[in-house]
Design a protein around this motif. Structure first.
Motif, PDB file in Angstrom:
ATOM      1  N   ALA A 141       1.003  -1.640   0.412  1.00 26.97           N
ATOM      2  CA  ALA A 141      -0.076   0.002  -0.470  1.00 26.97           C
ATOM      3  C   ALA A 141       0.653   0.873   0.213  1.00 26.97           C
ATOM      4  O   ALA A 141       0.382   2.417  -0.626  1.00 26.97           O
ATOM      5  CB  ALA A 141      -0.904   0.243   1.356  1.00 26.97           C
ATOM      6  N   GLU A 196       2.183   2.164  -3.653  1.00 31.76           N
ATOM      7  CA  GLU A 196       1.401   2.551  -4.347  1.00 31.76           C
ATOM      8  C   GLU A 196       1.646   3.784  -5.424  1.00 31.76           C
ATOM      9  O   GLU A 196       2.041   3.043  -6.587  1.00 31.76           O
ATOM     10  CB  GLU A 196      -0.117   2.206  -4.544  1.00 31.76           C
ATOM     11  CG  GLU A 196      -0.257   0.904  -3.699  1.00 31.76           C
ATOM     12  CD  GLU A 196      -2.119   0.832  -3.717  1.00 31.76           C
ATOM     13  OE1 GLU A 196      -2.385  -0.235  -2.839  1.00 31.76           O
ATOM     14  OE2 GLU A 196      -2.310   1.655  -3.048  1.00 31.76           O
ATOM     15  N   ILE A 197       1.639   4.784  -4.805  1.00 35.60           N
ATOM     16  CA  ILE A 197       1.857   6.110  -5.573  1.00 35.60           C
ATOM     17  C   ILE A 197       2.935   5.764  -6.286  1.00 35.60           C
ATOM     18  O   ILE A 197       3.345   6.584  -7.016  1.00 35.60           O
ATOM     19  CB  ILE A 197       1.471   7.135  -4.531  1.00 35.60           C
ATOM     20  CG1 ILE A 197      -0.203   7.022  -4.018  1.00 35.60           C
ATOM     21  CG2 ILE A 197       1.689   8.356  -5.151  1.00 35.60           C
ATOM     22  CD1 ILE A 197      -0.250   7.256  -5.776  1.00 35.60           C
ATOM     23  N   LYS A 235      -5.681   4.077  -4.563  1.00 30.91           N
ATOM     24  CA  LYS A 235      -5.809   4.880  -2.953  1.00 30.91           C
ATOM     25  C   LYS A 235      -7.321   5.128  -2.474  1.00 30.91           C
ATOM     26  O   LYS A 235      -7.050   5.066  -1.643  1.00 30.91           O
ATOM     27  CB  LYS A 235      -5.177   5.859  -2.751  1.00 30.91           C
ATOM     28  CG  LYS A 235      -3.672   5.675  -3.174  1.00 30.91           C
ATOM     29  CD  LYS A 235      -2.284   4.746  -2.837  1.00 30.91           C
ATOM     30  CE  LYS A 235      -2.795   5.567  -0.902  1.00 30.91           C
ATOM     31  NZ  LYS A 235      -1.370   4.762  -0.553  1.00 30.91           N
ATOM     32  N   ASP A 241      -7.244   3.351   0.779  1.00 32.14           N
ATOM     33  CA  ASP A 241      -6.662   3.791   2.715  1.00 32.14           C
ATOM     34  C   ASP A 241      -7.257   5.476   2.068  1.00 32.14           C
ATOM     35  O   ASP A 241      -8.083   5.167   3.374  1.00 32.14           O
ATOM     36  CB  ASP A 241      -5.600   4.827   1.754  1.00 32.14           C
ATOM     37  CG  ASP A 241      -4.128   3.564   1.835  1.00 32.14           C
ATOM     38  OD1 ASP A 241      -4.313   2.402   2.254  1.00 32.14           O
ATOM     39  OD2 ASP A 241      -3.582   3.721   0.861  1.00 32.14           O
TER      40      ASP A 241
END
Length: 302
Positions: free
Chosen positions: A51, A54-55, A193, A196
């Motif tokens: 997680a 990811e970006i 995302k 999140d």
């Protein structure tokens, strides 16, 4: 005299900008269909990473996509000017590659699925690859797929500005390439995302009220969306690849065109049937390529 020359120059610039605005709008409409496939494929390609990474992974793929455009846009403009006959064969090869990748994914899922591992075994297998190596594999695969879809977008955009001034062609194709890349990877970043955001809303609302419900929905929905995008991404390979094959192989195009022409004048039918035909032809083309590669490997003793 100088004033007149300046006015003439400003008038020419205004004309070019007006042409760019009109042609960009037309090109954007024609490439919008590919945008959906590009989004599904790239969201699916970057799924599965941690997680917190990811970006950065999406950003790495986005940078690779921009590099693809920096290669493809000048190459397409040069080929269009000096060897336009090369564009369609190159696009056809890209389409066949997409069909091949889609077929490999389906065949792997159907015939080579591994038995379900216990959590400890699965963790041990994942640990064989470092996180860095796993991310590099994901990024390379996504950039490779992006290259083919980017080529199609650029060729479509280039087709809308054929016959226009060279300056107009350069600006329009460059503008479409930039907007499409920013749009696709902005949306991909948002999709990956979602969970999140859901966790954030749950924490902020402390488990109470509408925000908490919305957060729970997003948390539950995000994994299902990513799984769905895996299916959609594979289907998109067949749809896009099959569409390229249909439009660039004359005898297939002439076989499909009468079928489409005989369709009833209903929006849903006219949208669905051509897509299904493209997908079916994409599946067949992919299986043919897989079969050909398998024969080559057997002949070479691999």
């Amino acid at each position: 005299m100088a004033g007149a020359s300046l006015l003439t120059l400003l008038d020419d610039i205004a004309t070019v900008l007006d042409d760019v605005a009109v042609m960009s709008k037309v090109a954007a409409k024609k490439t919008a269909g590919v945008l959906g496939d590009d989004l599904a494929l790239n969201a699916q390609q970057v799924s599965g990473v941690a997680a917190e990474r990811e970006i950065p992974v999406v950003w790495a793929v986005a940078k690779g996509s921009f590099r693809n455009k920096l290669i493809l846009v000048p190459a397409a403009l040069v080929i269009s000017a000096f060897a336009p006959w090369l564009i369609m064969p190159a696009l056809l090869l890209g389409g066949l590659f997409l069909c091949f990748e889609g077929s490999e994914k389906v065949l792997e899922k159907l015939f080579h699925s591994e038995p379900k591992k216990e959590p400890v075994e699965a963790l041990e297998e994942i640990n064989k690859l470092t996180i860095e190596e796993y991310e590099k594999t994901k990024i390379k695969g996504a950039i490779r797929t992006d290259f083919i879809l980017s080529a199609e977008i650029i060729v479509i955009a280039l087709g809308t500005v054929q016959g226009q001034q060279t300056v107009t062609q350069v600006i329009v194709v460059s503008l479409i390439a930039t907007i499409m890349t920013a749009g696709v990877y902005g949306l991909v970043a948002g999709i990956v995302k979602l969970d999140d955001l859901g966790f954030y809303l749950e924490r902020k609302s402390q488990g109470k009220g509408l925000l908490s419900i919305l957060g729970s929905v997003l948390v539950a929905f995000a994994p299902k969306l990513m799984k769905g995008l895996t299916v959609v991404g594979t289907a998109a390979m067949f749809l896009v690849g099959g569409g390229i094959v249909v439009h660039n192989v004359p005898f297939i195009h002439h076989w499909v065109e009468p079928i489409i022409m005989k369709l009833p004048d209903l929006t849903l039918v006219n949208a669905l049937v051509p897509a299904l035909l493209n997908g079916a032809i994409g599946v067949v083309a992919g299986l043919v390529v897989v079969g050909a590669i398998e024969v080559i490997h057997r002949v070479r003793g691999k």
